[in-house]
Design an enzyme around this catalytic site. Structure first.
Site, PDB file in Angstrom:
ATOM      1  N   CYS A  78       0.824  -1.201   0.000  1.00 13.49           N
ATOM      2  CA  CYS A  78       0.000   0.000   0.000  1.00 13.49           C
ATOM      3  C   CYS A  78       0.866   1.262   0.000  1.00 13.49           C
ATOM      4  O   CYS A  78       1.547   1.518  -0.985  1.00 13.49           O
ATOM      5  CB  CYS A  78      -0.994  -0.073   1.150  1.00 13.49           C
ATOM      6  SG  CYS A  78      -2.462   0.918   0.838  1.00 13.49           S
ATOM      7  N   HIS A 182      -3.214  -5.228   1.597  1.00 13.44           N
ATOM      8  CA  HIS A 182      -2.525  -5.484   2.873  1.00 13.44           C
ATOM      9  C   HIS A 182      -2.484  -6.983   3.170  1.00 13.44           C
ATOM     10  O   HIS A 182      -3.348  -7.494   3.883  1.00 13.44           O
ATOM     11  CB  HIS A 182      -3.269  -4.780   4.016  1.00 13.44           C
ATOM     12  CG  HIS A 182      -3.117  -3.301   4.018  1.00 13.44           C
ATOM     13  ND1 HIS A 182      -2.134  -2.648   4.719  1.00 13.44           N
ATOM     14  CD2 HIS A 182      -3.809  -2.339   3.375  1.00 13.44           C
ATOM     15  CE1 HIS A 182      -2.229  -1.349   4.518  1.00 13.44           C
ATOM     16  NE2 HIS A 182      -3.245  -1.131   3.703  1.00 13.44           N
ATOM     17  N   GLU A 184      -0.733  -8.508   5.204  1.00 17.29           N
ATOM     18  CA  GLU A 184      -0.475  -8.760   6.632  1.00 17.29           C
ATOM     19  C   GLU A 184      -1.768  -8.750   7.456  1.00 17.29           C
ATOM     20  O   GLU A 184      -1.747  -9.088   8.628  1.00 17.29           O
ATOM     21  CB  GLU A 184       0.525  -7.716   7.172  1.00 17.29           C
ATOM     22  CG  GLU A 184      -0.011  -6.317   7.406  1.00 17.29           C
ATOM     23  CD  GLU A 184      -0.265  -5.506   6.119  1.00 17.29           C
ATOM     24  OE1 GLU A 184      -0.093  -6.049   5.012  1.00 17.29           O
ATOM     25  OE2 GLU A 184      -0.658  -4.335   6.239  1.00 17.29           O
TER      26      GLU A 184
HETATM   27  N1  GLN Z   1      -3.808   6.197   0.850  1.00 13.45           N
HETATM   28  C1  GLN Z   1      -2.554   5.993   1.508  1.00 13.45           C
HETATM   29  C2  GLN Z   1      -1.455   6.829   0.877  1.00 13.45           C
HETATM   30  O1  GLN Z   1      -1.682   7.503  -0.058  1.00 13.45           O
HETATM   31  C3  GLN Z   1      -2.151   4.549   1.530  1.00 13.45           C
HETATM   32  C4  GLN Z   1      -3.111   3.764   2.394  1.00 13.45           C
HETATM   33  C5  GLN Z   1      -2.537   2.546   3.039  1.00 13.45           C
HETATM   34  O2  GLN Z   1      -1.323   2.352   3.116  1.00 13.45           O
HETATM   35  N2  GLN Z   1      -3.416   1.738   3.571  1.00 13.45           N
HETATM   36  O3  GLN Z   1      -0.357   6.821   1.318  1.00 13.45           O
END
Ligand code: GLN
Length: 202
Positions: A78, A182, A184
């Protein structure tokens, strides 16, 4: 085999739990010294703008960039994927390691679908997903939280997982493995197992 987990923000404990279940040791990375002797490094999710700021104040950006450029296996989930991508749309104030040739759009799933749980298919053509896992054909649960969209995949990049519409959601290039979701946050260890396999190969 000890893996570092960048521990400035985000779901550090969950990544540690997944790696421990695979028999690996982990170490939180907060300072330059914490990088010594690692087999690989995880950049967890969080907020890429906040992570960027914290990386700079902790004086970690440069040592990390050097280690990654030197071939340290790295996994980004992410926000971690955003920091590893070569190109980012809606970048705000973020630092970039440019470890994988992707164009990603922050928060790209839009307001309504910004957080959702789904399943993804592992790409059977990848040497990482083929790596002896007999559940390769089974879909993998995936949690997306204000996730980035992978909009373009560069020529040297391998897609390792897709949504049912074919959209890539996890990719690998050399020693970098990333996911917009994610892994994890589920009990399915296949994504972390791929990273351990990648680190073992390097
Ligand atoms: N929207 C977040 C960002 O732009 C990422 C979200 C996440 O890591 N769950 O950094």
């Amino acid at each position: 085999m000890t893996f570092g987990i960048l521990a400035l923000q985000g779901d550090v404990r969950e990544h540690a739990r997944s790696l421990h279940q695979l028999g690996c040791g982990t170490r939180p990375v907060r300072r330059r010294e914490d990088l010594d002797g690692l087999k690989g490094l995880v950049l967890p999710g969080g907020e890429s703008t906040t992570l960027s700021r914290l990386l700079v104040t902790a004086e970690l950006f440069e040592p990390l960039a050097e280690a990654i450029a030197g071939g340290l296996p790295v996994m980004g989930t992410c926000a971690g994927m955003i920091l590893l991508a070569a190109r980012v749309v809606e970048d705000g104030e973020i630092v970039q390691f440019g470890a994988i040739d992707l164009l990603v759009r922050r928060n790209g799933y839009g307001a309504q679908a910004s957080s959702f749980e789904g399943t993804v298919s592992l790409d059977g053509g990848s040497d990482l997903t083929r790596g002896g896992d007999d559940r390769q054909d089974e879909k993998m649960p995936a949690v997306f939280i204000r996730a980035p969209v992978i909009e373009e995949v560069g020529p040297g990049v391998e897609v390792v997982a897709r949504l049912s519409d074919g959209q890539p959601v996890a990719c690998r290039q050399k020693q970098a493995l990333v996911a917009s979701f994610h892994p994890e946050l589920t009990t399915d260890l296949r994504f972390h197992r791929m990273f351990v396999a990648l680190a073992e190969q390097s």
